[in-house]
Design an enzyme around this catalytic site. Structure first.
Site, PDB file in Angstrom:
ATOM      1  N   TYR A  55       0.969  -1.340  -0.040  1.00  0.00           N
ATOM      2  CA  TYR A  55       0.088   0.068   0.042  1.00  0.00           C
ATOM      3  C   TYR A  55       0.842   1.316   0.028  1.00  0.00           C
ATOM      4  O   TYR A  55       0.197   2.442  -0.386  1.00  0.00           O
ATOM      5  CB  TYR A  55      -0.861   0.054   1.043  1.00  0.00           C
ATOM      6  CG  TYR A  55      -2.198  -0.796   1.128  1.00  0.00           C
ATOM      7  CD1 TYR A  55      -3.406  -0.563   0.320  1.00  0.00           C
ATOM      8  CD2 TYR A  55      -1.950  -2.264   1.442  1.00  0.00           C
ATOM      9  CE1 TYR A  55      -4.189  -1.389   0.034  1.00  0.00           C
ATOM     10  CE2 TYR A  55      -3.052  -3.209   1.237  1.00  0.00           C
ATOM     11  CZ  TYR A  55      -4.193  -2.691   0.512  1.00  0.00           C
ATOM     12  OH  TYR A  55      -5.289  -3.462   0.469  1.00  0.00           O
ATOM     13  N   GLY A  57       2.965   3.892  -1.763  1.00  0.00           N
ATOM     14  CA  GLY A  57       3.077   4.454  -3.050  1.00  0.00           C
ATOM     15  C   GLY A  57       1.723   4.267  -3.822  1.00  0.00           C
ATOM     16  O   GLY A  57       0.885   4.591  -3.141  1.00  0.00           O
ATOM     17  N   HIS A  75      -3.988   5.271   5.568  1.00  0.00           N
ATOM     18  CA  HIS A  75      -3.937   6.830   4.955  1.00  0.00           C
ATOM     19  C   HIS A  75      -4.634   6.781   3.569  1.00  0.00           C
ATOM     20  O   HIS A  75      -5.512   7.355   3.312  1.00  0.00           O
ATOM     21  CB  HIS A  75      -2.295   6.970   4.606  1.00  0.00           C
ATOM     22  CG  HIS A  75      -2.198   8.394   4.039  1.00  0.00           C
ATOM     23  ND1 HIS A  75      -1.715   8.606   2.868  1.00  0.00           N
ATOM     24  CD2 HIS A  75      -2.231   9.319   4.702  1.00  0.00           C
ATOM     25  CE1 HIS A  75      -1.688   9.731   2.592  1.00  0.00           C
ATOM     26  NE2 HIS A  75      -1.932  10.527   3.881  1.00  0.00           N
ATOM     27  N   ASP A 126      -3.032  12.871   6.840  1.00  0.00           N
ATOM     28  CA  ASP A 126      -1.611  12.989   6.832  1.00  0.00           C
ATOM     29  C   ASP A 126      -1.082  12.893   8.228  1.00  0.00           C
ATOM     30  O   ASP A 126      -0.040  12.284   8.199  1.00  0.00           O
ATOM     31  CB  ASP A 126      -1.150  14.339   5.960  1.00  0.00           C
ATOM     32  CG  ASP A 126      -1.413  13.919   4.550  1.00  0.00           C
ATOM     33  OD1 ASP A 126      -2.144  13.062   4.115  1.00  0.00           O
ATOM     34  OD2 ASP A 126      -1.217  15.028   3.776  1.00  0.00           O
TER      35      ASP A 126
END
Length: 152
Positions: A55, A57, A75, A126
């Site tokens: 996951y 990238g 995320h 983030d």
């Protein structure tokens, strides 16, 4: 001025900005990169996360290979939820294009109160991921893995 000169000048300017600890460049992915660097005390290069597990990238599928990869899946899922918000679903307003404000003080990340609903949501996606990355072990064997073999 020749294009090569402009590129050289741009590289020097970017280097000087980073060296002077001026706030991050106003692009969401640069903001996320700088959040990661804040949370992990600069101990790992951000590029190390770009091709990690299933996951971290672009894209993502299958079961995360470890705790760090789970951070990336969370995320990704958070950005997916952001795209469903009415405030975030118009052109150039989604998680990859929206600019938010935050502080990094002594490796503590805080999303500022002046963010609108969409920016606040993205900032918290983030922030949560950056903190998760900082707390997860990095397993070199999960960098650049065969996605067809490990991520189905």
């Amino acid at each position: 001025m020749y294009p090569a000169h402009l590129l050289g000048l741009l590289a020097v300017c970017v280097s000087l900005l980073g060296a002077a600890s001026i706030p991050p460049l106003p692009l969401n992915l640069y903001q996320f990169k700088n959040m990661i660097q804040c949370a992990n005390h600069g101990s790992r290069m951000t590029l190390d996360y770009m091709d990690y597990g299933c996951y971290c990238g672009t894209g993502g599928s299958g079961t995360p290979v470890d705790e760090l990869d789970r951070c990336c899946k969370i995320h990704d899922d958070c950005y997916g939820e952001a795209e469903k918000l009415p405030a975030c679903n118009y052109m150039l307003s989604g998680p990859y294009y929206n600019l938010y404000t935050y502080d990094c003080v002594e490796h503590q990340l805080t999303c500022k109160d002046n963010n609108d609903e969409c920016k606040a949501f993205i900032c918290n996606c983030d922030r949560t991921a950056a903190i998760c990355f900082a707390g997860a072990p990095y397993n070199k064997e999960n960098y650049n893995i065969d996605l067809n073999k490990h991520c189905q």
